[in-house]
Write an enzyme that holds these catalytic residues in place. Structure first.
Site, PDB file in Angstrom:
ATOM      1  N   SER A 123     -26.093  22.471 -28.004  1.00 23.20           N
ATOM      2  CA  SER A 123     -24.916  21.726 -28.423  1.00 23.20           C
ATOM      3  C   SER A 123     -24.887  21.716 -29.939  1.00 23.20           C
ATOM      4  O   SER A 123     -25.897  22.005 -30.598  1.00 23.20           O
ATOM      5  CB  SER A 123     -25.016  20.285 -27.898  1.00 23.20           C
ATOM      6  OG  SER A 123     -24.064  19.436 -28.509  1.00 23.20           O
ATOM      7  N   TYR A 128     -29.425  12.545 -25.654  1.00 27.95           N
ATOM      8  CA  TYR A 128     -28.793  13.868 -25.648  1.00 27.95           C
ATOM      9  C   TYR A 128     -29.209  14.671 -26.879  1.00 27.95           C
ATOM     10  O   TYR A 128     -29.589  15.845 -26.777  1.00 27.95           O
ATOM     11  CB  TYR A 128     -27.280  13.679 -25.608  1.00 27.95           C
ATOM     12  CG  TYR A 128     -26.473  14.936 -25.406  1.00 27.95           C
ATOM     13  CD1 TYR A 128     -26.297  15.485 -24.143  1.00 27.95           C
ATOM     14  CD2 TYR A 128     -25.843  15.565 -26.482  1.00 27.95           C
ATOM     15  CE1 TYR A 128     -25.527  16.620 -23.946  1.00 27.95           C
ATOM     16  CE2 TYR A 128     -25.071  16.702 -26.299  1.00 27.95           C
ATOM     17  CZ  TYR A 128     -24.923  17.225 -25.032  1.00 27.95           C
ATOM     18  OH  TYR A 128     -24.162  18.348 -24.839  1.00 27.95           O
TER      19      TYR A 128
END
Length: 260
Positions: free
Chosen positions: A142, A155
């Site tokens: 990401s 995350y």
């Protein structure tokens, strides 16, 4: 470059980015195991993509946090397709909280799916790749593999960890013909991202429109979401590239949200 005849595993492939990657691979002649926690959904996608061809798809039930389930799913892929040439570790979820409010059980769940899942699927595929002297492992990172945002401690931690796993695999696997990469998308409007909009609006005390315009797209050069097709094209590039000249790399696709 092409993927004709390559046999691939894509986790979390029954929807979203994983499905788009599987479609891209199959349209270029690869065969793909649609590995997903939801077997019914995986079977439906496998039938849909096989009908489109020219490659074919099989459905594999897989909980990426369960070592036995991962090993069984990888073995089923090898038994049905003959080998595993490409692994795309894509399965993931999102849970957002401020650090002081983050339940430890949810922290562990996030790391188990994103980071343990990547490790377990890699570990299961490597013996097959090493035996044939080739293979590519692609991790779905990401922008948060490079950058941090409020509310996303688990995350961000997991996605940063994938960078280290990929680089280590590139070092270990190079002499055995195995390479690894990380794709780092910006905000892609999948159900995973859409779920975050009201959650972040609540936790940040702003409107949902502000979450989209300021938090998600405010740093882009054109206020556009990255698309699943954008990410599928990058996954194709990494999988189709023919030599170890390209290994241990990460590419950010974020409309300029983050620039290396």
């Amino acid at each position: 470059m092409n993927m004709t005849g390559k046999n691939c595993i894509v986790t979390g492939a029954a929807s979203g980015i994983g499905k788009a990657i599987a479609l891209k691979y199959i349209s270029d002649g690869a065969n793909v195991a649609i590995a997903d926690l939801k077997l019914d959904a995986a079977q439906a996608v496998a039938a849909e993509l096989t009908a489109m061809g020219p490659g074919r798809a099989i459905a594999v039930e897989m909980d990426v946090t369960d070592e036995d389930a991962v090993n069984a799913g990888v073995q089923k892929t090898v038994d049905d397709l003959g080998s595993v040439d490409v692994l795309v570790s894509n399965a993931g979820i999102q849970i957002v909280h401020r650090i002081e409010d983050f339940p430890f059980s949810e922290w562990k769940k996030m790391l188990a799916i994103h980071l343990d899942g990547a490790f377990l699927t890699t570990k299961a595929c490597l013996p097959h790749m090493y035996a044939q002297g080739s293979g590519t492992v692609i991790y779905m990172g990401s922008v948060h593999s490079k950058e941090a945002s409020p509310l996303k401690s688990a995350y961000v931690t997991a996605k940063h960890g994938l960078m280290g796993l990929s680089r280590t695999l590139a070092k270990e696997g190079g002499l055995k013909g195995v390479r690894s990469h990380v794709i780092c998308p910006g905000f892609v409007k999948t159900p995973l991202v859409e779920k975050q909009i009201p959650e972040q609006a609540r936790d940040l005390g702003i409107s949902e429109e502000e979450v989209v315009s300021k938090v998600m797209l405010g740093k882009t050069v054109d206020t556009e979401f990255t698309t699943i097709e954008d990410i599928a094209n990058l996954a194709w590039l990494f999988a189709a590239f023919p030599t170890n000249a390209l290994t241990g790399q990460s590419i950010v696709a974020s409309h300029g949200w983050f620039m290396n």
